[in-house]
Design a protein around this motif. Structure first.
Motif, PDB file in Angstrom:
ATOM      1  N   PHE A   1     -35.850  -2.246  23.167  1.00 21.46           N
ATOM      2  CA  PHE A   1     -35.183  -1.056  23.688  1.00 21.46           C
ATOM      3  C   PHE A   1     -36.235   0.002  23.978  1.00 21.46           C
ATOM      4  O   PHE A   1     -37.401  -0.126  23.588  1.00 21.46           O
ATOM      5  N   HIS A   2     -35.833   1.042  24.697  1.00 25.42           N
ATOM      6  CA  HIS A   2     -36.784   2.100  25.019  1.00 25.42           C
ATOM      7  C   HIS A   2     -36.085   3.452  24.978  1.00 25.42           C
ATOM      8  O   HIS A   2     -34.853   3.555  25.092  1.00 25.42           O
ATOM      9  N   LEU A   3     -36.872   4.489  24.796  1.00 23.10           N
ATOM     10  CA  LEU A   3     -36.381   5.859  24.836  1.00 23.10           C
ATOM     11  C   LEU A   3     -36.151   6.246  26.292  1.00 23.10           C
ATOM     12  O   LEU A   3     -37.083   6.283  27.088  1.00 23.10           O
ATOM     13  N   LEU A   4     -34.909   6.529  26.638  1.00 30.37           N
ATOM     14  CA  LEU A   4     -34.560   6.828  28.023  1.00 30.37           C
ATOM     15  C   LEU A   4     -34.784   8.301  28.350  1.00 30.37           C
ATOM     16  O   LEU A   4     -35.424   8.640  29.352  1.00 30.37           O
ATOM     17  N   GLU A   5     -34.253   9.197  27.528  1.00 30.20           N
ATOM     18  CA  GLU A   5     -34.445  10.635  27.716  1.00 30.20           C
ATOM     19  C   GLU A   5     -34.471  11.306  26.351  1.00 30.20           C
ATOM     20  O   GLU A   5     -33.692  10.967  25.456  1.00 30.20           O
ATOM     21  N   LEU A   6     -35.338  12.300  26.229  1.00 32.11           N
ATOM     22  CA  LEU A   6     -35.508  13.025  24.970  1.00 32.11           C
ATOM     23  C   LEU A   6     -35.145  14.489  25.171  1.00 32.11           C
ATOM     24  O   LEU A   6     -35.596  15.123  26.133  1.00 32.11           O
TER      25      LEU A   6
ATOM     26  N   VAL B   1     -34.082  18.388  22.902  1.00 31.81           N
ATOM     27  CA  VAL B   1     -34.507  19.144  21.727  1.00 31.81           C
ATOM     28  C   VAL B   1     -33.784  18.667  20.472  1.00 31.81           C
ATOM     29  O   VAL B   1     -34.392  18.522  19.406  1.00 31.81           O
ATOM     30  N   ARG B   2     -32.501  18.366  20.584  1.00 31.00           N
ATOM     31  CA  ARG B   2     -31.697  18.014  19.412  1.00 31.00           C
ATOM     32  C   ARG B   2     -30.992  16.663  19.549  1.00 31.00           C
ATOM     33  O   ARG B   2     -30.081  16.370  18.783  1.00 31.00           O
ATOM     34  N   SER B   3     -31.397  15.878  20.526  1.00 29.61           N
ATOM     35  CA  SER B   3     -30.765  14.573  20.733  1.00 29.61           C
ATOM     36  C   SER B   3     -31.693  13.683  21.547  1.00 29.61           C
ATOM     37  O   SER B   3     -32.697  14.146  22.101  1.00 29.61           O
ATOM     38  N   ALA B   4     -31.329  12.405  21.626  1.00 29.18           N
ATOM     39  CA  ALA B   4     -32.131  11.441  22.388  1.00 29.18           C
ATOM     40  C   ALA B   4     -31.233  10.292  22.816  1.00 29.18           C
ATOM     41  O   ALA B   4     -30.279   9.928  22.121  1.00 29.18           O
ATOM     42  N   THR B   5     -31.540   9.704  23.964  1.00 28.04           N
ATOM     43  CA  THR B   5     -30.784   8.578  24.494  1.00 28.04           C
ATOM     44  C   THR B   5     -31.694   7.381  24.679  1.00 28.04           C
ATOM     45  O   THR B   5     -32.824   7.516  25.166  1.00 28.04           O
ATOM     46  N   PHE B   6     -31.193   6.202  24.300  1.00 26.46           N
ATOM     47  CA  PHE B   6     -31.962   4.965  24.341  1.00 26.46           C
ATOM     48  C   PHE B   6     -31.205   3.922  25.156  1.00 26.46           C
ATOM     49  O   PHE B   6     -29.983   3.983  25.297  1.00 26.46           O
ATOM     50  N   GLU B   7     -31.955   2.917  25.645  1.00 30.53           N
ATOM     51  CA  GLU B   7     -31.353   1.845  26.425  1.00 30.53           C
ATOM     52  C   GLU B   7     -31.970   0.515  26.021  1.00 30.53           C
ATOM     53  O   GLU B   7     -33.194   0.415  25.866  1.00 30.53           O
ATOM     54  N   LEU B   8     -31.110  -0.484  25.842  1.00 32.61           N
ATOM     55  CA  LEU B   8     -31.607  -1.815  25.534  1.00 32.61           C
ATOM     56  C   LEU B   8     -32.264  -2.426  26.770  1.00 32.61           C
ATOM     57  O   LEU B   8     -31.854  -2.191  27.900  1.00 32.61           O
ATOM     58  N   ASP B   9     -33.287  -3.226  26.536  1.00 33.83           N
ATOM     59  CA  ASP B   9     -33.989  -3.916  27.616  1.00 33.83           C
ATOM     60  C   ASP B   9     -33.418  -5.325  27.751  1.00 33.83           C
ATOM     61  O   ASP B   9     -33.905  -6.282  27.144  1.00 33.83           O
ATOM     62  N   ASN B  10     -32.367  -5.461  28.525  1.00 37.12           N
ATOM     63  CA  ASN B  10     -31.745  -6.767  28.739  1.00 37.12           C
ATOM     64  C   ASN B  10     -31.101  -6.793  30.121  1.00 37.12           C
ATOM     65  O   ASN B  10     -31.171  -5.820  30.867  1.00 37.12           O
ATOM     66  N   ARG B  11     -30.479  -7.887  30.448  1.00 34.94           N
ATOM     67  CA  ARG B  11     -29.738  -8.008  31.712  1.00 34.94           C
ATOM     68  C   ARG B  11     -28.235  -8.131  31.468  1.00 34.94           C
ATOM     69  O   ARG B  11     -27.482  -8.411  32.401  1.00 34.94           O
ATOM     70  N   GLU B  12     -27.800  -7.935  30.255  1.00 32.21           N
ATOM     71  CA  GLU B  12     -26.378  -8.025  29.956  1.00 32.21           C
ATOM     72  C   GLU B  12     -25.633  -6.830  30.563  1.00 32.21           C
ATOM     73  O   GLU B  12     -26.208  -5.765  30.789  1.00 32.21           O
TER      74      GLU B  12
ATOM     75  N   TYR C   1     -27.841  12.212  17.737  1.00 33.22           N
ATOM     76  CA  TYR C   1     -27.631  13.657  17.758  1.00 33.22           C
ATOM     77  C   TYR C   1     -28.046  14.258  16.414  1.00 33.22           C
ATOM     78  O   TYR C   1     -28.519  13.561  15.525  1.00 33.22           O
ATOM     79  N   HIS C   2     -27.878  15.556  16.315  1.00 37.85           N
ATOM     80  CA  HIS C   2     -28.215  16.303  15.088  1.00 37.85           C
ATOM     81  C   HIS C   2     -29.698  16.176  14.732  1.00 37.85           C
ATOM     82  O   HIS C   2     -30.065  16.220  13.550  1.00 37.85           O
ATOM     83  N   LEU C   3     -30.543  16.006  15.732  1.00 37.15           N
ATOM     84  CA  LEU C   3     -31.977  16.018  15.494  1.00 37.15           C
ATOM     85  C   LEU C   3     -32.458  17.462  15.386  1.00 37.15           C
ATOM     86  O   LEU C   3     -31.766  18.397  15.788  1.00 37.15           O
ATOM     87  N   LEU C   4     -33.645  17.635  14.853  1.00 35.18           N
ATOM     88  CA  LEU C   4     -34.234  18.961  14.722  1.00 35.18           C
ATOM     89  C   LEU C   4     -35.348  19.128  15.745  1.00 35.18           C
ATOM     90  O   LEU C   4     -36.062  18.173  16.059  1.00 35.18           O
ATOM     91  N   PRO C   5     -35.534  20.323  16.266  1.00 38.33           N
ATOM     92  CA  PRO C   5     -36.610  20.544  17.241  1.00 38.33           C
ATOM     93  C   PRO C   5     -37.992  20.371  16.600  1.00 38.33           C
ATOM     94  O   PRO C   5     -38.180  20.602  15.400  1.00 38.33           O
ATOM     95  N   GLY C   6     -38.938  19.962  17.411  1.00 37.72           N
ATOM     96  CA  GLY C   6     -40.320  19.858  16.968  1.00 37.72           C
ATOM     97  C   GLY C   6     -40.508  18.959  15.766  1.00 37.72           C
ATOM     98  O   GLY C   6     -41.333  19.236  14.895  1.00 37.72           O
ATOM     99  N   THR C   7     -39.780  17.854  15.711  1.00 39.81           N
ATOM    100  CA  THR C   7     -39.791  16.978  14.538  1.00 39.81           C
ATOM    101  C   THR C   7     -40.044  15.537  14.966  1.00 39.81           C
ATOM    102  O   THR C   7     -39.524  15.083  15.976  1.00 39.81           O
ATOM    103  N   GLY C   8     -40.831  14.827  14.178  1.00 42.98           N
ATOM    104  CA  GLY C   8     -41.097  13.427  14.443  1.00 42.98           C
ATOM    105  C   GLY C   8     -40.025  12.524  13.860  1.00 42.98           C
ATOM    106  O   GLY C   8     -39.508  12.775  12.766  1.00 42.98           O
ATOM    107  N   TYR C   9     -39.685  11.464  14.590  1.00 38.52           N
ATOM    108  CA  TYR C   9     -38.657  10.526  14.160  1.00 38.52           C
ATOM    109  C   TYR C   9     -39.092   9.098  14.444  1.00 38.52           C
ATOM    110  O   TYR C   9     -39.839   8.823  15.389  1.00 38.52           O
ATOM    111  N   THR C  10     -38.572   8.200  13.607  1.00 40.15           N
ATOM    112  CA  THR C  10     -38.726   6.767  13.835  1.00 40.15           C
ATOM    113  C   THR C  10     -37.342   6.147  13.921  1.00 40.15           C
ATOM    114  O   THR C  10     -36.523   6.296  13.012  1.00 40.15           O
ATOM    115  N   VAL C  11     -37.065   5.481  15.044  1.00 37.39           N
ATOM    116  CA  VAL C  11     -35.804   4.784  15.236  1.00 37.39           C
ATOM    117  C   VAL C  11     -36.067   3.292  15.139  1.00 37.39           C
ATOM    118  O   VAL C  11     -36.956   2.758  15.815  1.00 37.39           O
TER     119      VAL C  11
END
Length: 519
Positions: free
Chosen positions: A3-8, A10-21, A50-60
């Motif tokens: 999967f990959h980070l699609l858009e980031l 300040v307080r949220s992020a969207t991801f997308e799976l890398d497949n053809r389904e 959601y509910h992320l904090l600004p200027g903060t590192g995360y691991t998904v």
């Protein structure tokens, strides 16, 4: 499962799976944020946090069937967070909060966030400002006023000071006409985000917006979100409901991102298209669910006046991993396309119970700049779509739509009134439970469709199929279980096209210059 980070944000992020389904994966997955389980048994190819904090590192971490994949990112900084309640907004669903919310928006500096907590905020039209984020918490609702007197007017055409140039604001169905301001209006704003798990509810069913919908009363109906000459606008997560007319309408805008959101309108609500990019460049619609009263997605570029005056086609449109339900058309090009549409790619989408799936509609009078070309429709599944593939160059729209000029099937002179349809490629598409026709391609006799290619296509009809019109044009008959119809097409290429349960002839062709078929 990659999967990959699609858009980031300040307080949220969207991801997308890398497949053809298609829209969903067959392998459910779990999502961990900094080691904490936040999603389980998820199947959609697109997901958001959601509910992320600004200027903060995360691991998904994404886990499926014993496999794990990881993504590390850091949210952008935020200059300030402004709660609309501190400006006087009241979330009781009764107290008007227009002025308070507008004050919060105008007071927000670049890089800041206007925050809507849980509650129902009754408001009239709001105008956006560059460089800010609107964040709607889960349970937050922006509820539209029902009284049209509380909606300012956007003039269609204003003559500039030099008495030569014109300034365009209001628009209605491809013409610069005075309309009511939308619930959210952006005029020449840049770098705006609308995010969160909240709802923007136009509340149109409780007003008079759907009464005599085709009659102008005061001004033409507004949209829920209208973006006029904007750039880099991102919408994520939000649910849009009960629109007055078209729901999301980017207009002469660029770099539009619509992600992991929902658009829900009543089945019989008039002209409530989901997303209508008009004369826009670089638009991505990814992971969106749309169930509306008209076309789910309709790509446009204006009627003749704006098409020739501005000469801005819609181009670079990506639709991926979307669920399109119940509308008149799934992904539509037209009919207001006088400046043309180019480079459209639709993939990994699921279409359920729409009247038509891939739909191109135009007519004589759209003009010679109306060139619809390089349309790709691939890796798609349709279920219950009445007619999966349609190109209709006799679309009976506008006051003269039923005139002989529009419906005449004999050749007319090629002129600057004549539209053109170039190449359409559809491949790896399965269509089950169809009713009316498998495919219906009808070009102009004086300007045939240049090229239609169907590759790896399966079409099957439901046993109890009902009759209907395969396209909205005059002088055609209702059909049921009609296979593939093509008239006035220069080149028709069929490669591994299987049609099951049809009645009559599998292929019905007329004035097809070149037919190439490969089993």
């Amino acid at each position: 499962m990659d999967f990959h980070l699609l858009e980031l944000f300040v307080r949220s992020a969207t991801f997308e799976l890398d497949n053809r389904e298609i829209y969903r994966t067959a392998r459910p997955y779990c999502v961990y944020l900094n080691g904490r389980l936040v999603m389980s048994n998820r199947t959609e190819n697109v997901f958001s946090l959601y509910h992320l904090l600004p200027g903060t590192g995360y691991t998904v971490l994404l886990e499926s069937g014993g496999e794990q994949r990881e993504c590390v990112f850091r949210t952008p900084d935020e200059s300030i967070l402004l709660d609309v309640r501190r400006f006087g907004a009241v979330g009781d669903g009764v107290t008007p909060s227009t002025a308070a919310v507008q004050a919060a928006v105008l007071s927000c500096p670049a890089g800041g966030t206007v925050y809507f907590p849980r509650g129902i905020f009754l408001t009239g039209p709001l105008f956006l400002k560059s460089g800010i984020t609107l964040y709607l918490e889960e349970g937050a609702v922006l509820l539209g006023e029902t009284d049209r007197e509380k909606y300012p007017l956007l003039p269609g055409v204003t003559l500039s000071a030099n008495e030569n140039d014109e300034y365009y604001l209001g628009t209605w169905e491809g013409n610069p006409l005075t309309s009511y301001a939308s619930l959210l209006t952006g005029i020449e704003v840049n770098n705006v985000n609308i995010t969160g798990q909240g709802t923007i509810d136009a509340n149109a069913q409780n007003g008079d917006w759907w009464v005599q919908a085709k009659v102008k009363r005061g001004a033409w109906r507004p949209r829920v979100l209208f973006l006029c000459r904007c750039c880099n606008i991102r919408v994520q997560g939000v649910t849009f409901r009960n629109s007055y007319a078209w729901t999301i309408h980017p207009y002469f805008s660029k770099q539009i991102r619509l992600l992991d959101s929902s658009i829900l309108n009543y089945e019989l609500s008039p002209n409530t298209d989901g997303i209508d990019p008009e004369s826009c460049e670089d638009v991505q619609i990814i992971g969106v669910r749309i169930s509306v009263g008209d076309d789910c997605i309709a790509i446009k570029s204006g009627k003749r006046f704006m098409g020739e005056k501005q000469k801005m086609p819609s181009a670079g449109i990506i639709v991926r991993n979307c669920l399109l339900e119940r509308g008149h058309g799934g992904v539509v090009i037209g009919s207001e396309v006088s400046a043309g549409v180019q480079d459209v790619r639709v993939s990994q989408c699921l279409l359920n119970n729409t009247d038509r799936g891939m739909r191109i509609k135009t007519r004589r009078g759209r003009g010679s700049s109306c060139i619809l070309d390089n349309i790709l429709f691939e890796n798609v599944h349709m279920d219950g779509v009445l007619t999966p593939f349609v190109i209709n160059m006799f679309y009976f729209c506008d006051p003269d739509g039923h005139s002989k000029y529009v419906w005449e099937k004999s050749p007319m002179p090629v002129s600057d009134e004549t539209p053109r349809v170039g190449r359409l490629l559809c491949r790896d598409v399965t269509c089950v439970n169809c009713s009316v026709a498998g495919a219906f391609f009808y070009g102009l006799p004086e300007m045939p469709i240049a090229c239609v290619e169907l590759e790896n296509i399966l079409i099957s009809f439901r046993p109890d199929a009902q009759k209907g019109f395969p396209a909205m044009m005059d002088q055609i008959e209702m059909t049921e279980k009609m296979g593939l119809f093509a008239c006035n097409v220069k080149q028709l290429r069929l490669k591994r096209v299987k049609i099951e349960g049809y009645e009559g002839r599998r292929l019905i062709t007329d004035a097809v210059e070149q037919l190439d078929e490969e089993e």
